[in-house]
Write a protein that holds these residues in place. Structure first.
Motif, PDB file in Angstrom:
ATOM      1  N   PRO A  40       0.786  -1.239   0.000  1.00 24.13           N
ATOM      2  CA  PRO A  40       0.000   0.000   0.000  1.00 24.13           C
ATOM      3  C   PRO A  40       0.813   1.281   0.000  1.00 24.13           C
ATOM      4  CG  PRO A  40      -1.011  -1.599   1.462  1.00 24.13           C
ATOM      5  CD  PRO A  40       0.318  -2.175   1.043  1.00 24.13           C
ATOM      6  N   GLU A  41       2.071   1.239   0.407  1.00 26.03           N
ATOM      7  CA  GLU A  41       2.898   2.439   0.308  1.00 26.03           C
ATOM      8  C   GLU A  41       3.033   2.893  -1.143  1.00 26.03           C
ATOM      9  OE1 GLU A  41       6.720   2.039   2.109  1.00 26.03           O
ATOM     10  OE2 GLU A  41       6.020   2.863   4.008  1.00 26.03           O
ATOM     11  N   GLU A  42       2.983   1.969  -2.092  1.00 28.81           N
ATOM     12  CA  GLU A  42       3.235   2.327  -3.486  1.00 28.81           C
ATOM     13  C   GLU A  42       2.062   2.048  -4.414  1.00 28.81           C
ATOM     14  OE1 GLU A  42       6.964   1.311  -5.132  1.00 28.81           O
ATOM     15  OE2 GLU A  42       8.099   1.951  -3.380  1.00 28.81           O
ATOM     16  N   PRO A  83      -3.525   7.251  -3.986  1.00 24.06           N
ATOM     17  CA  PRO A  83      -2.554   6.366  -3.332  1.00 24.06           C
ATOM     18  C   PRO A  83      -3.260   5.508  -2.281  1.00 24.06           C
ATOM     19  CG  PRO A  83      -1.762   8.639  -3.396  1.00 24.06           C
ATOM     20  CD  PRO A  83      -3.205   8.676  -3.794  1.00 24.06           C
ATOM     21  N   ALA A  84      -3.027   4.199  -2.304  1.00 21.15           N
ATOM     22  CA  ALA A  84      -3.594   3.342  -1.259  1.00 21.15           C
ATOM     23  C   ALA A  84      -3.101   3.768   0.109  1.00 21.15           C
ATOM     24  CB  ALA A  84      -3.227   1.882  -1.534  1.00 21.15           C
ATOM     25  N   LEU A  85      -1.950   4.431   0.147  1.00 27.63           N
ATOM     26  CA  LEU A  85      -1.404   4.902   1.407  1.00 27.63           C
ATOM     27  C   LEU A  85      -2.329   5.903   2.093  1.00 27.63           C
ATOM     28  CD1 LEU A  85       0.990   4.845   3.346  1.00 27.63           C
ATOM     29  CD2 LEU A  85       2.074   6.624   1.970  1.00 27.63           C
ATOM     30  N   ASP A  86      -3.157   6.624   1.322  1.00 26.69           N
ATOM     31  CA  ASP A  86      -4.096   7.565   1.939  1.00 26.69           C
ATOM     32  C   ASP A  86      -5.017   6.852   2.923  1.00 26.69           C
ATOM     33  OD1 ASP A  86      -2.951   9.504   0.392  1.00 26.69           O
ATOM     34  OD2 ASP A  86      -4.676   9.833  -0.916  1.00 26.69           O
ATOM     35  N   LEU A  87      -5.446   5.655   2.573  1.00 32.15           N
ATOM     36  CA  LEU A  87      -6.302   4.875   3.472  1.00 32.15           C
ATOM     37  C   LEU A  87      -5.557   4.533   4.757  1.00 32.15           C
ATOM     38  CD1 LEU A  87      -8.931   3.246   4.007  1.00 32.15           C
ATOM     39  CD2 LEU A  87      -7.823   1.324   2.844  1.00 32.15           C
ATOM     40  N   VAL A  88      -4.293   4.128   4.618  1.00 32.08           N
ATOM     41  CA  VAL A  88      -3.489   3.756   5.787  1.00 32.08           C
ATOM     42  C   VAL A  88      -3.268   4.970   6.685  1.00 32.08           C
ATOM     43  CG1 VAL A  88      -1.316   2.727   6.548  1.00 32.08           C
ATOM     44  CG2 VAL A  88      -2.325   2.007   4.375  1.00 32.08           C
ATOM     45  N   LEU A  89      -2.991   6.118   6.087  1.00 33.99           N
ATOM     46  CA  LEU A  89      -2.677   7.312   6.862  1.00 33.99           C
ATOM     47  C   LEU A  89      -3.902   7.905   7.547  1.00 33.99           C
ATOM     48  CD1 LEU A  89      -0.263   9.110   4.353  1.00 33.99           C
ATOM     49  CD2 LEU A  89       0.377   7.906   6.453  1.00 33.99           C
TER      50      LEU A  89
END
Length: 593
Positions: free
Chosen positions: A277-279, A294-300
């Motif tokens: 998910p970082e990339e 970015p999938a990272l938006d969900l994580v953040l």
């Protein structure tokens, strides 16, 4: 294995349909401009400040010509005017980049550190001096220059940024290095740019009026901030997949090209990154418009619902589990390598945890194998000297003398705790399950070959010598790291097995064989699964809390912690057949390495 898949099912563009927000997004510059004009007109102020904050890599020239100029601003300011010089920024981050060609240290600076206070004050004064009309402030750091009456965040996923590094002449943020070596630009992005900008973006995404998807040139997508968050909240409570991406490599193979219906003209595909998910990107559909973020938006933004409270407390807003595929069918061995131990990665690189991993074999040719651990009786000084001589081109490394070579068969599982020398051999497809810090691979020997750029790939013998566990010899490896299958439970038509990982690793894996519906539960921790056997299955909610979700062979899918109970059952052409899933989650406790 060379026959092309006649019925490819692997979904290369999985998306989540967001319920109840069908009219929330717009596509194309004319519609984007019209939407913003309406939003600005609704304010009916004497002076309106529009802030367009950009993640690095967003095509600002296109923003200027297609979005900002049609809005007819009374004044337009570029945040880059207040940035420190490239030389000053280089000095700020020199300690983080180090002189190593691959590895650096995670930058802990704030974006404001990269701006000149005097320049900022002058720019802010100029913005304040405009008394009437639309004032636009644009660029990375625009939100530092003005609060804004309307905030747009223009976002971009890391994989797309890497494509712009490779093919679009993109340099690093605040640097004059567009022609620099690709590896150097990626290194700086990994250790500096992305860390600083991700830290900066979180509070902005929490309050942005609109998110602007700029992944496709000429085809932007705009979604309201409210709909963006509604979409993420939905995703964080149902099964989903991120968008996989595929990349060639010097050792890459042909299996994925055939199985996943990839470009037949490509020389090879080495990697499929289908849960990083970082990339990776995440696709959300709002009516007729598909928005890529970015999938990272969900994580953040929603880490507790996605990861679970216990995992979030331990790792913060980071996704700690990675799944990817390594294809060497018709290809070559990976480099002989080792990953740093937890103390070493923390001391040398500022990382909180290391890359423990395992190889699960999805497909294998008859002569496939893996290298794992050192042979019993190996003398560290002798092996280190042999590696050094090979690295200098004096001779080839005699791997058969020092390294265990083990046969690999379909559904074998090899555990690779940090500090273990290892290598996937030619002729296999590996489902690699690991902790997230995937950059930290110390190459010991690369079989005397050149990389795709025609140059030798860097070796890291100094780092490797410091972390190799020489006690992991033939007996220990075969006893501790190969097919440690333990029955857990069984019933009519199903059975559950523990397949790893090693007690020193924090990821637990379970394999389920089933021909009937099987009930699972997240137990408050994010689950990551792959369909390792069978053509297709459906993931459903026993209580109907999410829509049925279909997965296909070799697809990795994520079950957020908030889902709780879920059921997986055969469907379609898999009805009446035996299927298999491999599931991973973060253990409650782990023994330190």
């Amino acid at each position: 294995m060379n026959k092309r898949n006649e019925h490819p099912q692997y979904d290369k563009f999985p998306e989540v349909v967001i319920a109840g927000r069908e009219q929330a997004a717009r596509q194309g510059w004319p519609q984007v401009v019209a939407t913003l004009q309406a939003a600005l007109a609704a304010r009916a102020q004497q002076k309106t400040v529009l802030v367009v904050e950009c993640y690095h890599g967003v095509a600002q020239r296109e923003l200027l010509t297609k979005l900002l100029m049609p809005l007819r601003p009374a004044a337009l300011f570029d945040a880059a005017e207040a940035r420190r010089s490239p030389e000053e920024i280089d000095a700020l981050i020199d300690a983080d980049l180090t002189d190593d060609p691959v590895f650096g240290r995670i930058c802990t600076r704030e974006l404001a550190d990269f701006f000149d206070p005097g320049k900022c004050a002058r720019l802010q004064q100029a913005i304040a001096a405009v008394s009437r009309g639309l004032v636009v402030v644009v660029g990375t750091g625009a939100a530092l220059m003005a609060e804004g009456d309307l905030l747009i965040y223009a976002d971009l996923a890391r994989w797309e940024i890497q494509q712009r590094f490779r093919h679009g002449g993109l340099g690093n943020w605040g640097a004059d290095n567009a022609t620099a070596d690709l590896a150097a630009r990626y290194k700086r992005a990994f250790f500096v740019d992305w860390r600083v900008l991700d830290r900066h973006k979180v509070p902005l995404l929490q309050r942005a009026d609109f998110l602007l998807d700029t992944h496709q040139a000429g085809s932007p997508r705009l979604v309201s901030g409210a709909a963006f968050h509604a979409g993420l909240r939905q995703v964080a409570r149902q099964p989903f997949r991120v968008v996989p991406f595929f990349d060639p490599g010097v050792w890459g193979g042909q299996w994925m090209k055939q199985q996943f219906d990839l470009d037949p003209a490509a020389a090879n595909y080495a990697w499929c990154f289908d849960c990083v998910p970082e990339e990776n990107s995440l696709l959300m559909r709002f009516g007729d418009v598909r928005v890529e973020i970015p999938a990272l938006d969900l994580v953040l933004l929603y880490p507790q619902a996605l990861l679970g409270e216990a995992v979030y407390a331990r790792f913060g807003a980071e996704f700690p589990i990675r799944f990817d595929l390594l294809d060497t069918v018709g290809g070559q061995n990976l480099s002989l390598q080792v990953h740093p131990t937890a103390p070493y990665i923390r001391q040398q690189f500022g990382m909180a945890y290391t890359q423990d991993e395992s190889y699960y074999i999805l497909a294998a040719e008859p002569d496939a194998g893996v290298c794992l651990g050192v042979k019993t009786g190996t003398q560290p000084d002798e092996m280190a000297a042999a590696l050094a001589q090979a690295g200098q081109g004096l001779n080839d490394f005699d791997d058969r003398r020092f390294i265990n070579h083990l046969p690999a068969r379909r559904h074998d599982h090899f555990l690779i705790p940090a500090g273990t020398v290892h290598c996937a051999g030619a002729g296999s497809v590996v489902l690699e399950i690991s902790a997230t810090p995937y950059l930290f691979t110390f190459k010991l020997w690369d079989w005397g070959r050149l990389g795709l750029d025609g140059r030798p790939r860097p070796l890291h013998l100094h780092h490797g010598r410091e972390v190799i566990d020489w006690q992991r010899d033939t007996g220990w490896v075969t006893r501790e790291l190969v097919n440690r299958v333990e029955p857990v439970a069984a019933g009519p038509g199903w059975q559950e097995e523990r397949t790893g990982l090693h007690p020193s690793q924090f990821i637990e894996t379970r394999r389920h064989w089933f021909s009937v519906p099987v009930l699972h539960h997240t137990e408050g921790r994010v689950n990551v699964l792959n369909l390792i056997e069978g053509e297709e299955a459906v993931v459903e909610s026993p209580s109907g809390h999410f829509a049925p979700f279909v997965v296909h062979f070799a697809e990795t899918f994520i079950i957020p912690a908030a889902v709780g109970a879920y059921r997986i059952r055969p469907c379609g052409r898999s009805l009446g057949k035996r299927l298999g899933t491999l599931k991973a989650w973060v253990r409650e406790e782990a023994t330190p390495c």
